[in-house]
Structure formats: structure tokens, C-alpha cells
Design a protein around this motif. Structure first.
Motif, PDB file in Angstrom:
ATOM      1  N   TYR A 219      10.614  -2.221  -4.842  1.00  0.00           N
ATOM      2  CA  TYR A 219      11.785  -0.609  -5.148  1.00  0.00           C
ATOM      3  C   TYR A 219      13.008  -1.163  -5.288  1.00  0.00           C
ATOM      4  O   TYR A 219      14.176  -0.332  -6.042  1.00  0.00           O
ATOM      5  CB  TYR A 219      10.985   0.775  -4.551  1.00  0.00           C
TER       6      TYR A 219
ATOM      7  N   HIS B 127       7.249  -2.459   0.053  1.00  0.00           N
ATOM      8  CA  HIS B 127       8.118  -1.391  -1.058  1.00  0.00           C
ATOM      9  C   HIS B 127       9.538  -2.102  -1.168  1.00  0.00           C
ATOM     10  O   HIS B 127       9.579  -2.525  -2.503  1.00  0.00           O
ATOM     11  CB  HIS B 127       7.156  -0.740  -1.324  1.00  0.00           C
TER      12      HIS B 127
ATOM     13  N   LEU C 271       9.769   8.671  -4.016  1.00  0.00           N
ATOM     14  CA  LEU C 271       9.340   9.622  -3.369  1.00  0.00           C
ATOM     15  C   LEU C 271       8.666  10.878  -3.302  1.00  0.00           C
ATOM     16  O   LEU C 271       7.438  10.848  -3.596  1.00  0.00           O
ATOM     17  CB  LEU C 271       9.785   8.929  -1.987  1.00  0.00           C
TER      18      LEU C 271
ATOM     19  N   MET D 181       3.113   9.617  -2.575  1.00  0.00           N
ATOM     20  CA  MET D 181       2.715   9.302  -1.533  1.00  0.00           C
ATOM     21  C   MET D 181       3.925   8.562  -1.242  1.00  0.00           C
ATOM     22  O   MET D 181       5.239   8.675  -1.301  1.00  0.00           O
ATOM     23  CB  MET D 181       1.899   8.463  -2.329  1.00  0.00           C
TER      24      MET D 181
ATOM     25  N   PRO E  40       5.530   5.207   0.452  1.00  0.00           N
ATOM     26  CA  PRO E  40       5.398   3.930   0.474  1.00  0.00           C
ATOM     27  C   PRO E  40       5.419   2.702   1.058  1.00  0.00           C
ATOM     28  O   PRO E  40       5.694   3.372   2.445  1.00  0.00           O
ATOM     29  CB  PRO E  40       6.508   3.015  -0.141  1.00  0.00           C
ATOM     30  N   CYS E  41       4.570   1.633   1.877  1.00  0.00           N
ATOM     31  CA  CYS E  41       4.798   0.610   2.869  1.00  0.00           C
ATOM     32  C   CYS E  41       5.969   0.264   3.103  1.00  0.00           C
ATOM     33  O   CYS E  41       6.919   0.114   1.869  1.00  0.00           O
ATOM     34  CB  CYS E  41       3.828  -0.814   2.813  1.00  0.00           C
TER      35      CYS E  41
ATOM     36  N   GLU F  30       1.981   3.457  -9.637  1.00  0.00           N
ATOM     37  CA  GLU F  30       1.330   2.942  -9.086  1.00  0.00           C
ATOM     38  C   GLU F  30       0.143   1.700  -9.504  1.00  0.00           C
ATOM     39  O   GLU F  30       0.017   0.590  -8.327  1.00  0.00           O
ATOM     40  CB  GLU F  30       0.983   3.640  -7.947  1.00  0.00           C
TER      41      GLU F  30
ATOM     42  N   THR G 146       2.542  14.753   3.533  1.00  0.00           N
ATOM     43  CA  THR G 146       3.457  14.281   2.707  1.00  0.00           C
ATOM     44  C   THR G 146       5.042  14.100   2.961  1.00  0.00           C
ATOM     45  O   THR G 146       5.410  13.748   2.745  1.00  0.00           O
ATOM     46  CB  THR G 146       2.702  13.447   1.755  1.00  0.00           C
TER      47      THR G 146
ATOM     48  N   HIS H  15       1.229  -0.938   0.231  1.00  0.00           N
ATOM     49  CA  HIS H  15       0.299   0.382  -0.115  1.00  0.00           C
ATOM     50  C   HIS H  15       0.971   1.202   0.215  1.00  0.00           C
ATOM     51  O   HIS H  15       1.906   1.166   0.559  1.00  0.00           O
ATOM     52  CB  HIS H  15      -1.105  -0.596   1.192  1.00  0.00           C
ATOM     53  N   TRP H  16       0.084   2.291  -0.610  1.00  0.00           N
ATOM     54  CA  TRP H  16       0.980   3.203  -0.010  1.00  0.00           C
ATOM     55  C   TRP H  16      -0.401   4.472   0.656  1.00  0.00           C
ATOM     56  O   TRP H  16      -1.470   4.189   1.022  1.00  0.00           O
ATOM     57  CB  TRP H  16       1.161   4.570  -1.288  1.00  0.00           C
ATOM     58  N   HIS H  17       0.580   5.780   1.171  1.00  0.00           N
ATOM     59  CA  HIS H  17      -0.198   6.859   1.880  1.00  0.00           C
ATOM     60  C   HIS H  17       0.157   7.544   2.135  1.00  0.00           C
ATOM     61  O   HIS H  17       1.022   8.029   1.838  1.00  0.00           O
ATOM     62  CB  HIS H  17      -0.117   5.842   3.537  1.00  0.00           C
ATOM     63  N   LYS H  18      -1.014   8.795   2.263  1.00  0.00           N
ATOM     64  CA  LYS H  18      -1.230  10.485   2.222  1.00  0.00           C
ATOM     65  C   LYS H  18      -1.323  10.383   3.015  1.00  0.00           C
ATOM     66  O   LYS H  18      -2.236  10.085   4.607  1.00  0.00           O
ATOM     67  CB  LYS H  18      -1.331  10.800   1.032  1.00  0.00           C
TER      68      LYS H  18
END
Length: 462
Positions: free
Chosen positions: A259, A255, A244, A249, A251-252, A374, A216, A203-206
């Protein structure tokens, strides 16, 4: 009868004391009547050790709760209000095989990623579907809260093949992000607004502040200066900063396997050749924990449990259960049906997103479309997950090979197929759905290579 009945499948887990701590902390809003810890015969000793400690924890609290231990799953499920799942089919020995067989061939062996993660799904999904069938009979109104890995695929299997919608999957990685990141920019967790989207361990997050200002990039900047809060089981290879900043965002941690594949694989192979794989390291930690749990005076969660790698899974489960029971509408990151929150994936598949948890389960927070790169990653990974789940249910070799070929962490071709075939042989005891495939492979003379077999017999002993 008043009060809540909880059944925990895999009750002999080293995480169970954290689960008890979470329930004790929330008793006033979640009045538990009884807890049933269930395990298999191979886990009896650990169940008895951790079960005795769990009862000591309750006895040291102001609350009169009885902890029952059983090998009879049906007895535990009868009339349960909530069922939590934290089991590991084949115990840690199976995880070590998942790690060391691919590593021998120069590929990543990991609990939820690559070949190892797929075989954990092959072993786990038939069991979770059996549990669901028992729930339909013995506790048809119960909620299933799953944190057995690979959590996202297990939750998807429950929804798609178990036809059971009252399920929520959990992961500790978002919990740790929301706990540790705010301090990087001098904030408290409740001063920030988090939005997560993707899949479990992908997952990714903002992040925004309480005025709606996106922070972010501020967090990303600080992540290159401070402790970034990685889980204990993830090697800290820095992400490429330009990557990034381009995606805007975060990444968890997992990732990194995608990556920074080259660096992560090199580190994993170095550990494989020296101090042992993560599963071997965890086995040592777990042995130490159970020695602590034997202490008749220990009636609280020891600090050493934080080194286990999955810290806060159990506390997230307790908060989820309390939120459903008391209709708290707490914001939690969960694996649940998409329902449009991530428009780049079908509405009926399971995603990991921010959601409000209440009496009706998860109400997802819409994330919106992901950027080009993504979105591509996400769709490939979801296709791989769906094929893996289908193979686990049907036992079809071709479907398993399709999933293997699609997985970005597996080299496609003869070597990848060899790894898959050897893992089938190594895990045949726990893969009844693949009985025909395994019989065919054995008839063709496929075996785990002697050198690997000798290695596994040594590292999984004891």
C-alpha cells in the motif's frame, strides 16, 4: 513412556529461549518429557550455546526435563509427539544476499516479501519436504508446527506436496496486534473479538467488542494517535487513512510494502546505502544475544530478545502445542487449509485465519468474502505463492519467472530477470532443485556483478 517429546529443527536459533520459556510456563498442561534441539553443522556453535542455556532454564524451573542436542535429525524425530521448525537455510548470510542484490537494482530486498522472500521459499521448501518425509517414517503421528519463514508458503508446501495435513503455520504479527491494539481503546484482549483472514504477512482483520459491536473504525482512529504496535522489523509509514476507512478492516504491518510501496522502498534503499539492511541489523542483534546466552548464570529469556523482530513466535507455538495436546480449543491465528473460511480462495489452499485449536487441529472461523480491492490483492498474491512453491519443488525456471513477473514488488522485464538470475547464482549451494537452471546460467556467463560480489563478501563476513 509418559510425557511429551518435542523436536525443534533449527534449535540453535536465538528464539529458542522464548520457546523454552513458553514450555516451562505451560508445563502443568503440557508435561514435557524431553526436548531435542536439532541443527546443521554450520550452526553447531550456536546450538551448543543456546542448548546449554535452555537446560539452565529448565534446571531453574521445578521440572525435570532433559534438553538433548544433536545434528542427527532422524534421532531427534524418533517417536516425537510435536515437531517445531524454525530453521533458516543459509543462515543470516543468505538473508543479506536476498536483501542486497535486489536493492542494488533499486528493488525491495526483504525476508518474506519481493524477490528475497521468494528465494527464501526456494531454499526452505525442499528442506521442509525432506523433514516431512522423515516424519512419515520416524514420528507418523506427530504434529508439525512451523514458524520457518515464509511461513504461509512453507505450510502450503507441506500440505500440497508433502501430503501432510497435521501441520499448522504460525506468525507473530497477529499475536502482536491482539496484544497491543485493545489498549488503544481502553480494552483488554479478552474484551474484544478478532477475526483475521488472508495470507501469512498479507492478512486483514476486523474487531468487535463482547456485545458484537464493530469497533474496527474506532481502532483505526486511535492508530493515528497512538503507538500502533508495529513489529520491530517494519518501518512505520502510516497507511493512508482514507484507504483503511474505505475497507473497514485493519491491514497487517507488512501491507505497507504494497500500500505504501514508494515510501517503504525509499526507506529500505536508504538503509541499504547507510546503516545496512535489516538482515545486517539483525545479525548484530543476534551476535549480542549469543554473547548474553554464553553467560553461565543466565537462566531466563533476556529482554533484548524482544528487539529481534520475531518476538512471540515461539510463545504462539507453545500455546498451539498445548492447545492440541490438551484439546483446549484456544483461539489462535494460524496458517491452515482454507476449507471455505475465505471463499475468495480455493478450499484446498492454505490461508491465515482465526481458528480454534484442539486435538484435531484447526477449526477455522469463517470470515466471508473480502471487498473488491482486497479480493483482487489476495488472489494475485496466492497465485504468486502457488507458482513460487511449484518452482521450488520442480526447479523449473519458467515457473520461477512467472512467479517473479506476478509479484507486485518486482519490476517485470529485463532487470527483474537479472535480479532473479543473480540470486540463483548467489544461492546455488542451497538450491539443489535448480541445479540444471544454475548450470545453464553459468554456461551463459551469468554471474553476480563484481561490485555486488565485493559488497556481499564484506557485509556477510564475520
Amino acid at each position: 513412556m509418559t510425557g511429551v517429546k518435542i523436536a525443534t529443527i533449527g534449535g540453535g536459533s536465538s528464539y529458542t529461549p522464548e520457546l523454552m520459556e513458553g514450555f516451562i510456563k505451560r508445563y502443568e498442561e503440557l508435561p514435557i518429557r524431553e526436548i531435542w534441539l536439532v541443527d546443521v553443522e554450520a550452526g553447531r556453535e550456536k546450538l551448543e550455546i543456546v542448548g546449554a542455556m535452555a537446560q539452565r532454564m529448565w534446571d531453574a524451573s521445578p521440572y525435570k526435563v532433559k534438553v538433548h542436542l544433536t545434528m542427527d535429525r532422524k534421532e531427534a524425530l524418533q517417536g516425537a509427539d510435536f515437531v517445531t521448525t524454525q530453521f533458516r537455510v543459509g543462515l543470516l548470510e543468505a538473508r543479506i544476499k536476498d536483501e542486497r542484490i535486489p536493492a542494488y537494482y533499486g528493488m525491495l530486498g526483504q525476508e518474506t516479501n519481493g524477490a528475497g522472500g521468494m528465494f527464501k521459499a526456494f531454499r526452505t521448501i525442499p528442506v521442509i519436504l525432506d523433514i516431512v518425509e522423515d516424519m512419515k517414517r520416524y514420528c507418523p503421528d506427530a504434529w508439525l508446527v512451523n514458524f520457518a519463514n515464509p511461513s504461509g508458503m512453507v505450510t502450503e508446501a507441506v500440505v500440497r506436496y508433502g501430503k501432510w495435513d497435521k501441520v499448522i503455520g504460525l506468525c507473530n504479527v497477529p499475536v502482536m496486534a491482539t496484544m497491543l491494539e485493545p489498549g488503544l481503546i481502553g480494552k483488554e484482549t479478552d474484551e474484544l473479538i478478532y477475526k483475521f483472514a488472508g495470507l501469512n504477512h498479507f492478512h486483514w482483520h476486523k474487531v468487535a467488542d463482547n456485545h458484537g459491536q464493530d469497533v474496527t473504525l474506532d481502532l483505526i482512529d486511535k492508530m493515528y494517535q497512538e503507538d500502533n504496535g508495529l513489529p520491530k522489523n517494519i518501518y512505520d509509514i502510516p497507511f493512508e487513512r482514507d484507504l483503511l476507512e474505505q475497507m473497514k478492516m485493519i491491514p497487517c504491518a507488512y501491507h505497507r510494502y504494497y500500500y505504501q510501496e514508494e515510501e517503504m522502498l525509499a526507506h529500505a534503499l536508504e538503509e541499504y546505502q547507510t546503516i545496512g539492511t535489516r538482515g545486517q541489523q539483525v545479525k548484530q542483534t543476534e551476535n549480542e544475544l549469543f554473547e548474553l546466552y554464553k553467560d553461565p548464570n543466565l537462566n531466563y529469556k533476556p529482554e533484548q530478545l524482544l528487539q529481534r523482530g520475531g518476538a512471540y513466535y515461539s510463545d504462539a507455538a507453545c500455546e498451539t502445542i498445548a492447545s492440541i495436546y490438551a484439546n483446549k480449543e484456544t483461539q489462535i491465528v494460524v496458517s491452515t487449509k482454507n476449507e471455505g473460511a475465505v471463499p475468495d480462495l480455493p478450499a484446498d489452499c492454505v490461508v491465515e485465519v482465526t481458528a480454534y485449536i484442539g486435538a484435531q487441529g484447526a477449526r477455522n472461523v469463517a470470515f466471508g468474502p473480502l471487498p473488491t480491492a482486497e479480493r483482487g490483492w489476495l488472489q494475485v498474491m496466492k497465485a504468486m505463492e502457488l507458482l513460487t512453491i511449484e518452482a521450488a519443488v520442480t526447479g523449473d525456471y519458467g515457473t520461477a519467472l512467472q512467479a517473479f513477473t506476478l509479484n507486485p514488488l518486482i519490476v517485470s522485464g529485463a532487470t527483474g530477470k537479472r535480479v532473479m538470475d543473480e540470486l540463483f547464482i548467489a544461492h546455488k549451494e542451497f538450491l539443489p532443485n535448480f541445479a540444471e537452471t544454475i548450470a545453464k546460467l553459468e554456461a551463459e556467463g551469468v554471474t553476480v556483478q563484481d561490485e555486488i560480489a565485493r559488497d556481499l563478501s564484506l557485509v556477510t563476513a564475520g
